[in-house]
Write a protein that holds these residues in place. Structure first.
Motif, PDB file in Angstrom:
ATOM      1  N   LYS A 273       0.928  -1.126  -0.168  1.00  0.00           N
ATOM      2  CA  LYS A 273       0.086   0.165   0.026  1.00  0.00           C
ATOM      3  C   LYS A 273       0.993   1.240   0.101  1.00  0.00           C
ATOM      4  N   SER A 274       1.953   1.221   0.820  1.00  0.00           N
ATOM      5  CA  SER A 274       2.901   2.254   0.661  1.00  0.00           C
ATOM      6  C   SER A 274       3.420   2.512  -0.660  1.00  0.00           C
ATOM      7  N   GLY A 275       3.539   1.639  -1.447  1.00  0.00           N
ATOM      8  CA  GLY A 275       4.120   1.782  -2.872  1.00  0.00           C
ATOM      9  C   GLY A 275       2.978   2.500  -3.728  1.00  0.00           C
ATOM     10  N   HIS A 276       1.639   2.195  -3.428  1.00  0.00           N
ATOM     11  CA  HIS A 276       0.654   2.968  -4.121  1.00  0.00           C
ATOM     12  C   HIS A 276       0.917   4.365  -3.656  1.00  0.00           C
ATOM     13  N   ILE A 277       0.977   4.767  -2.683  1.00  0.00           N
ATOM     14  CA  ILE A 277       0.896   6.232  -2.251  1.00  0.00           C
ATOM     15  C   ILE A 277       2.149   6.830  -2.730  1.00  0.00           C
TER      16      ILE A 277
ATOM     17  N   ARG B 253       3.594   6.176  -5.443  1.00  0.00           N
ATOM     18  CA  ARG B 253       3.405   6.579  -6.884  1.00  0.00           C
ATOM     19  C   ARG B 253       2.887   7.917  -6.935  1.00  0.00           C
ATOM     20  N   LYS B 254       1.716   8.163  -6.121  1.00  0.00           N
ATOM     21  CA  LYS B 254       0.692   9.157  -6.464  1.00  0.00           C
ATOM     22  C   LYS B 254       1.937  10.382  -5.572  1.00  0.00           C
TER      23      LYS B 254
ATOM     24  N   SER C 135       3.898  11.412  -8.846  1.00  0.00           N
ATOM     25  CA  SER C 135       2.991  11.989  -9.644  1.00  0.00           C
ATOM     26  C   SER C 135       2.881  13.410  -9.365  1.00  0.00           C
TER      27      SER C 135
ATOM     28  N   HIS D 223      10.183   0.705  -7.865  1.00  0.00           N
ATOM     29  CA  HIS D 223       9.781  -0.291  -6.903  1.00  0.00           C
ATOM     30  C   HIS D 223      10.809  -0.805  -6.251  1.00  0.00           C
TER      31      HIS D 223
ATOM     32  N   THR E  52      -2.048   5.228   5.689  1.00  0.00           N
ATOM     33  CA  THR E  52      -1.698   5.623   4.212  1.00  0.00           C
ATOM     34  C   THR E  52      -2.287   6.935   3.830  1.00  0.00           C
TER      35      THR E  52
ATOM     36  N   LEU F  58      -0.175   9.991   2.533  1.00  0.00           N
ATOM     37  CA  LEU F  58      -0.390  10.661   1.309  1.00  0.00           C
ATOM     38  C   LEU F  58      -0.698  12.219   1.493  1.00  0.00           C
TER      39      LEU F  58
END
Length: 330
Positions: free
Chosen positions: A60-64, A66-67, A70, A83, A165, A169
């Motif tokens: 889940k930290s990876g998804h954050i 990425r954002k 961005s 990654h 998360t 974020l």
């Protein structure tokens, strides 16, 4: 098979949702009091770097992560996501000594991230850690540690990353915005990184890009008769014409609405001068203004056409709502 229905439990679902939102909102609020000098240090590390920002995390930290990468990229801080597992298998070569590496891990003990920390240190890249554990290995090894934890997760088992998360974020957004303002990032720069969407069109489109010019912008002398004016309105196809003085300056406008009003009064169009029935002092705009500013004027004054003039009020062009619709500004 019929899908399950909430029925009487609908109220329970709403109560649960409210509790989740309250827990996550509190997690963000708690971060406010925890912001201190390390946040300033993190901003300075990035501002003083000649490289890029590399953001990394797993799960889940990876998804954050990425954002966050961005958001930074779109607000003037070039960044990309790596990654951590892939970094250990070759992608680490993308990172240079001039870069700043932001590592996200709620526990601060992610083995995938800890495996690459020694190499980052060896190369001289700066490390910013965002964790929920200030005593973690990742926090201790970082050049700047930002607390991004939560007192409890919104998950009833206190296991699934939810509030933590959300906190990470929000902290990433705070970092991106602080960098954006420190760099003096402008609306035009923002638009250049968003050229393909509605936002880019709104921020980049100017009045001169959509206005009608030359013969396509109806105009007539203030000495013209009402009949001549009606013919010009019809020819122009904009539902109006500008009224000009002898020097080409705008002194009025005559619209379809004006025509209905004068005809209702029984006015003779052949003998009446347009100067006697025009709307004086019409709304105007400069060609260098944003098209969205033209939209705002039209909405506020409840008009459908706008004349474009120079500093001396000489007519340069005209536009109406249809022109703005075609340009997809509205």
């Amino acid at each position: 098979m019929n899908p399950p229905k909430l029925g009487a439990s609908a109220h329970d679902a709403i109560a649960i949702a409210r509790e989740v939102l309250e827990i996550e909102a509190q997690a963000i609020t708690d971060l406010v009091a925890k912001l201190d000098q390390p946040f300033v240090l993190a901003v300075e590390l990035i501002l003083n770097s000649s490289g890029r920002v590399v953001v990394s995390g797993i799960g889940k930290s990876g998804h954050i992560a990425r954002k966050i990468a961005s958001t930074m990229s779109s607000t003037g801080t070039p960044a990309y996501f790596v990654h951590p597992a892939e970094a250990s298998h070759g992608d680490l070569g993308m990172i240079t000594r001039d870069d700043v590496f932001i590592a996200l891990s709620n526990s601060g003990e992610s083995s995938e991230l800890l495996a690459i920390v020694p190499l980052l240190k060896r190369w001289g890249a700066k490390l910013i850690a965002m964790t929920g554990n200030s005593n973690s290995t990742l926090a201790r090894e970082a050049d700047a540690h930002l607390y991004a934890g939560a007192a409890k997760e919104a998950c009833p088992l206190n296991l699934a990353p939810t509030a933590s998360t959300t906190a990470a974020l929000a902290l990433g957004d705070a970092l991106a915005v602080a960098l954006m303002q420190s760099k003096g990032f402008t609306r035009d720069e923002f638009a250049r990184s968003h050229p393909g969407g509605m936002l880019g069109r709104k921020l980049l489109t100017h009045v001169r890009d959509v206005m009608r010019t030359g013969e396509n912008a109806p105009r007539i002398s203030r000495a013209a008769t009402l009949m001549e004016t009606i013919l010009e309105v019809s020819r122009g196809g904009m539902g109006m014409t500008a009224i000009l003085d002898d020097d080409g300056r705008v002194v009025g406008i005559f619209t379809d609405g004006d025509l209905r009003r004068v005809l209702e009064k029984g006015t003779d169009p052949r003998s009446t001068k347009v100067a006697d029935v025009m709307t004086s002092g019409p709304s105007t705009i400069g060609p260098g203004k944003l098209a969205v500013e033209a939209v705002e004027i039209m909405d506020r004054k409840k008009i459908n056409q706008l004349l474009v003039v120079d500093d001396g009020r000489r007519l340069l062009g005209a536009l109406n709502m249809h022109d703005l619709f075609r340009a997809r500004v509205i």
